[in-house]
Design an enzyme around this catalytic site. Structure first.
Site, PDB file in Angstrom:
ATOM      1  N   TYR A 148      -5.690  -6.040   7.539  1.00 39.79           N
ATOM      2  CA  TYR A 148      -5.094  -5.727   6.238  1.00 39.79           C
ATOM      3  C   TYR A 148      -6.222  -5.587   5.234  1.00 39.79           C
ATOM      4  O   TYR A 148      -6.806  -6.578   4.803  1.00 39.79           O
ATOM      5  CB  TYR A 148      -4.130  -6.846   5.845  1.00 39.79           C
ATOM      6  CG  TYR A 148      -3.314  -6.609   4.603  1.00 39.79           C
ATOM      7  CD1 TYR A 148      -3.263  -5.384   3.957  1.00 39.79           C
ATOM      8  CD2 TYR A 148      -2.550  -7.651   4.063  1.00 39.79           C
ATOM      9  CE1 TYR A 148      -2.495  -5.191   2.826  1.00 39.79           C
ATOM     10  CE2 TYR A 148      -1.775  -7.473   2.931  1.00 39.79           C
ATOM     11  CZ  TYR A 148      -1.746  -6.245   2.316  1.00 39.79           C
ATOM     12  OH  TYR A 148      -0.983  -6.070   1.192  1.00 39.79           O
ATOM     13  N   LYS A 150      -3.829  -1.905   8.360  1.00 41.94           N
ATOM     14  CA  LYS A 150      -3.037  -1.473   7.218  1.00 41.94           C
ATOM     15  C   LYS A 150      -4.019  -1.203   6.084  1.00 41.94           C
ATOM     16  O   LYS A 150      -4.648  -2.126   5.561  1.00 41.94           O
ATOM     17  CB  LYS A 150      -2.033  -2.553   6.804  1.00 41.94           C
ATOM     18  CG  LYS A 150      -1.207  -2.165   5.581  1.00 41.94           C
ATOM     19  CD  LYS A 150      -0.435  -3.341   5.022  1.00 41.94           C
ATOM     20  CE  LYS A 150       0.262  -2.921   3.730  1.00 41.94           C
ATOM     21  NZ  LYS A 150       0.848  -4.077   3.008  1.00 41.94           N
TER      22      LYS A 150
END
Length: 301
Positions: A134, A162
């Site tokens: 992330y 992500k």
């Protein structure tokens, strides 16, 4: 693990006394799965993990796994300002049978890329599950750069990222230099560009209250390869992106969107406060127009 489709970072419904309404959470998870999302994320930023205890976060995971019952994968966020808590959450992911973990940079401490890499590898070791990285420098203060990727390149569990930097050059870097990583869109107003570059998943908070519409964009771009249709759907979504990203009340808007959809979202925990009435009216109008426009596109009008 293949990350393909729409992944919803589920909100946490809080009652007026700030306790978690667990039945409302379970009902929301059920509704998302039934609406066709391809996976859910528990313990993400949209879920307000930073104001929840570890016990609350683990209970939400436990309930989500039970409700999903293998219908869609459940990804568990391990983010924490304290890396030791991230390790504890990673172990809980295994115990509660999560399908994968979301691993972010520890916020506030501003670690170097080497330190971020060592943290990620430690969390991976604690769970030994598929890892979605992330990258969110606006929240965390640092970015996962080339030195970081070099240091974690030998970890077989790290299979996706992500990307929430908002920097389109990061998308180009990831798709061209790190094709082994499945790049997932984490910046809503760039979803069309991510799909055009070959990304196959989108982690989108708006799918908490507009799951079918977000799935429609994924289907148009990834499943059908119809980017003309995709552009039309994305154009219909852009006013929503402006409201969510530019008003400074992202989570509050998402929660009110859930309320408008007929589900219980509750309030936000402090320091976040609710929307003003004018902001609620603006969001309702944007959502109404978006739904009508995309429905017409789906009907071929």
């Amino acid at each position: 693990m293949r990350f393909e489709g729409i992944y919803t970072p589920v909100i946490t419904p809080f009652a007026e006394d700030y306790s978690i309404d667990y039945p409302a959470f379970e009902a929301l998870v059920d509704s998302l799965v039934e609406a066709g999302v391809h996976g859910i994320i528990i313990g993400g930023t949209t879920g307000e993990y930073y104001v929840e205890t570890l016990e609350e976060r683990v209970k939400l995971l436990q309930l989500a796994v039970a409700r999903c019952a293998g219908r869609v994968p459940v990804i568990f966020g391990t983010g924490s300002i304290n890396p030791e808590e991230s390790l504890e959450l990673a172990r809980a992911a295994v115990e509660q049978r999560a399908d994968a973990i979301l691993v972010a940079t520890p916020p506030y401490s501003l670690p170097t890329e080497r330190e971020v890499a060592e943290h990620v590898l430690a969390v991976d070791k604690a769970a030994n599950l598929p890892v979605m990285l992330y990258n969110y420098p606006a929240r965390m203060g640092v970015s996962m750069g080339e030195e970081f990727f070099e240091r974690v390149s030998g970890c077989a569990n790290i299979c996706a990222i992500k990307e929430s930097s908002g920097d389109i050059n990061r998308l180009h870097l990831l798709m061209q230099q790190y094709p082994q990583l499945q790049t997932s869109c984490g910046m809503d107003d760039q979803a069309l560009e991510f799909f055009a570059w070959g990304a196959k998943s989108w982690v989108c908070a708006g799918s908490n209250f507009l799951p079918e519409e977000h799935v429609a964009l994924y289907n148009a771009c990834v499943v059908e390869g119809n980017f003309d249709k995709g552009r039309r759907i994305m154009a219909a979504m852009m006013p929503l992106m402006s409201v969510l990203e530019q008003g400074g009340k992202f989570i509050q808007c998402v929660k009110h969107g859930v309320t408008l959809s007929g589900q219980f979202a509750g309030i936000t925990r402090k320091p976040l406060l609710g929307l003003e009435e004018s902001e609620k009216q603006q969001l309702a109008q944007v959502i109404s127009t978006l739904k009508a426009t995309i429905a017409d596109i789906e009907k071929g009008e």
